[in-house]
Write a protein that holds these residues in place. Structure first.
Motif, short mmCIF file in Angstrom:
data_model
loop_
_atom_site.label_atom_id
_atom_site.label_comp_id
_atom_site.label_asym_id
_atom_site.label_seq_id
_atom_site.Cartn_x
_atom_site.Cartn_y
_atom_site.Cartn_z
N LYS A 211 61.02 88.79 22.48
CA LYS A 211 61.42 87.75 21.53
C LYS A 211 62.53 86.88 22.12
O LYS A 211 63.11 87.18 23.15
N ASP A 212 62.83 85.79 21.40
CA ASP A 212 63.96 84.92 21.72
C ASP A 212 63.92 84.40 23.15
O ASP A 212 64.92 84.42 23.87
N GLY A 213 62.75 83.94 23.57
CA GLY A 213 62.64 83.34 24.90
C GLY A 213 62.45 84.32 26.03
O GLY A 213 62.46 83.93 27.19
N GLY A 214 62.27 85.59 25.72
CA GLY A 214 62.02 86.57 26.77
C GLY A 214 63.11 87.63 26.85
O GLY A 214 64.29 87.37 26.57
N GLU A 215 62.70 88.82 27.22
CA GLU A 215 63.64 89.93 27.39
C GLU A 215 64.60 89.63 28.54
O GLU A 215 64.20 89.25 29.63
N ARG A 216 65.88 89.80 28.29
CA ARG A 216 66.90 89.51 29.30
C ARG A 216 67.17 90.75 30.14
O ARG A 216 67.47 91.82 29.62
N VAL A 217 67.08 90.58 31.45
CA VAL A 217 67.20 91.71 32.37
C VAL A 217 68.10 91.33 33.54
O VAL A 217 68.41 90.16 33.76
N ILE A 218 68.50 92.35 34.30
CA ILE A 218 69.24 92.13 35.54
C ILE A 218 68.51 92.82 36.67
O ILE A 218 67.93 93.90 36.50
N ARG A 219 68.53 92.18 37.82
CA ARG A 219 67.97 92.76 39.03
C ARG A 219 69.12 93.06 39.98
O ARG A 219 69.94 92.20 40.28
N ALA A 220 69.17 94.29 40.43
CA ALA A 220 70.25 94.75 41.29
C ALA A 220 69.80 94.95 42.72
O ALA A 220 70.51 95.52 43.53
N TYR A 221 68.62 94.48 43.04
CA TYR A 221 68.06 94.65 44.38
C TYR A 221 67.50 93.30 44.84
O TYR A 221 66.98 92.52 44.06
N GLY A 222 67.63 93.02 46.13
CA GLY A 222 67.18 91.75 46.65
C GLY A 222 65.67 91.67 46.74
O GLY A 222 64.97 92.67 46.88
N SER A 223 65.16 90.44 46.63
CA SER A 223 63.72 90.19 46.73
C SER A 223 63.55 88.74 47.17
O SER A 223 64.53 87.97 47.19
N PRO A 224 62.33 88.34 47.50
CA PRO A 224 62.13 86.93 47.86
C PRO A 224 62.50 85.95 46.75
O PRO A 224 62.73 84.77 47.02
N SER A 225 62.59 86.42 45.51
CA SER A 225 62.88 85.51 44.40
C SER A 225 64.37 85.36 44.11
O SER A 225 64.79 84.40 43.47
N CYS A 226 65.20 86.31 44.57
CA CYS A 226 66.63 86.23 44.23
C CYS A 226 67.48 87.01 45.22
O CYS A 226 67.01 87.95 45.87
N VAL A 227 68.74 86.59 45.30
CA VAL A 227 69.75 87.32 46.07
C VAL A 227 70.34 88.40 45.17
O VAL A 227 70.79 88.11 44.06
N ALA A 228 70.34 89.64 45.61
CA ALA A 228 70.93 90.74 44.84
C ALA A 228 71.14 91.92 45.77
O ALA A 228 70.52 92.01 46.84
N LYS A 229 72.01 92.82 45.37
CA LYS A 229 72.27 94.04 46.15
C LYS A 229 73.07 95.00 45.28
O LYS A 229 73.64 94.61 44.25
N ASN A 230 73.13 96.25 45.69
CA ASN A 230 74.07 97.18 45.08
C ASN A 230 74.25 98.37 45.99
O ASN A 230 73.39 98.67 46.83
N ARG A 231 75.37 99.04 45.84
CA ARG A 231 75.72 100.21 46.66
C ARG A 231 75.52 101.51 45.89
O ARG A 231 76.04 102.54 46.30
N TYR A 232 74.78 101.44 44.81
CA TYR A 232 74.61 102.60 43.93
C TYR A 232 73.18 103.14 43.94
O TYR A 232 72.87 104.05 43.18
N GLY A 233 72.32 102.58 44.76
CA GLY A 233 70.95 103.06 44.82
C GLY A 233 70.09 102.61 43.66
O GLY A 233 69.03 103.20 43.41
N ILE A 234 70.50 101.57 42.93
CA ILE A 234 69.71 101.08 41.80
C ILE A 234 68.55 100.24 42.34
O ILE A 234 68.77 99.26 43.04
N SER A 235 67.35 100.64 42.02
CA SER A 235 66.18 99.94 42.56
C SER A 235 65.23 99.47 41.46
O SER A 235 64.13 99.02 41.76
N GLU A 236 65.66 99.61 40.20
CA GLU A 236 64.79 99.21 39.09
C GLU A 236 65.42 98.05 38.31
O GLU A 236 66.62 97.80 38.41
N GLU A 237 64.60 97.34 37.57
CA GLU A 237 65.06 96.28 36.69
C GLU A 237 65.74 96.90 35.48
O GLU A 237 65.24 97.88 34.92
#
Length: 252
Positions: A211-237
């Motif tokens: 709802k409301d324009g789409g579920e809001r999420v964060i990505r903590a891992y890099g991909s061709p679509s965005c710059v991201a990273k983390n030092r905690y081993g988080i690999s899921e949305e």
């Protein structure tokens, strides 16, 4: 002379996270910061009126930002998180400071031009990060908020492509991304669908999920679509919330 072997440390050391969260306007970046433990905002842009949070007066100069940071460093308080909102507006204040120092009207003209101004700006960025390091060493979470931009990435292993990145000059972005423990991209969850566009052509349409324009999420891992990273081993949305981020940190 101290024996360095006696000073060797081992094992994991738990410290408050240093987080850079970026995304499009209005997606909930400031709300994410307000969910951190007892936060205090250093605001460089006007936009916190609808959020219940403690904040310093709107900073109009780099010196006012540093004064707020040094107040947290030098004065007794019970705040547990510091949120700078936003970095791209802070960058403008840094450029204004340099222009004032060099008596020029544009960052492009600092120290004779040739992009030297962007390099000189790194010294002011380091002043900010040095104080943030001290606050973190005293137990404060650090959250840096930025808007996003779409940049062209020249991948040496494939064809060039567009991706989301923080709206900062490349030198400043590289410094801040290296310093932080997590670079998080805030976005809306979309579902793509290929449809017949007529004349033997196909077209791909993106639909919001939720709802409301789409579920809001964060990505903590890099991909061709965005710059991201983390030092905690988080690999899921993750859901766009501080509690979801902390839960993911603790389970990895």
């Amino acid at each position: 002379m101290t024996n360095l072997l006696e000073a060797i440390q081992s094992g994991r050391q738990s410290k408050p996270p240093r987080v850079l969260l970026y995304g499009v306007e209005g997606i909930g970046k400031s709300t994410f910061g307000s969910q951190a433990p007892k936060p205090i905002f250093i605001q460089t842009e006007d936009g916190l009126d609808e959020i219940e949070c403690d904040r310093f007066p709107l900073a109009g100069t780099f010196d006012e930002v540093m004064a707020a940071l040094k107040t947290l460093r030098d004065e007794k308080h019970d705040y547990q998180s510091v949120v700078i909102d936003s970095l791209d507006w802070l960058e403008r204040l840094i450029w204004d400071k340099l222009c004032q120092q060099y008596g020029v009207e544009s960052i492009e003209k600092v120290d004779g031009g040739y992009a030297r101004g962007y390099t000189h700006a790194l010294s002011l960025w380091r002043e900010v990060l040095d104080v943030l390091n001290l606050l973190r060493s005293r137990g404060m979470v650090v959250i840096l908020i930025a808007h996003s931009k779409v940049e062209r990435f020249e991948d040496p292993e494939s064809s060039p492509y567009d991706r989301y990145s923080p709206r900062l000059h490349k030198h400043a972005a590289a410094l801040v991304k290296e310093w932080t423990d997590a670079v998080l991209f805030a976005t809306r969850k979309l579902r793509t669908q290929t449809e017949d566009g007529g004349f033997n052509r196909k077209r791909t349409i993106a639909h919001a999920v939720g709802k409301d324009g789409g579920e809001r999420v964060i990505r903590a891992y890099g991909s061709p679509s965005c710059v991201a990273k983390n030092r905690y081993g988080i690999s899921e949305e993750l859901p766009l919330s501080w509690s979801a981020f902390v839960a993911a940190m603790s389970t990895n």
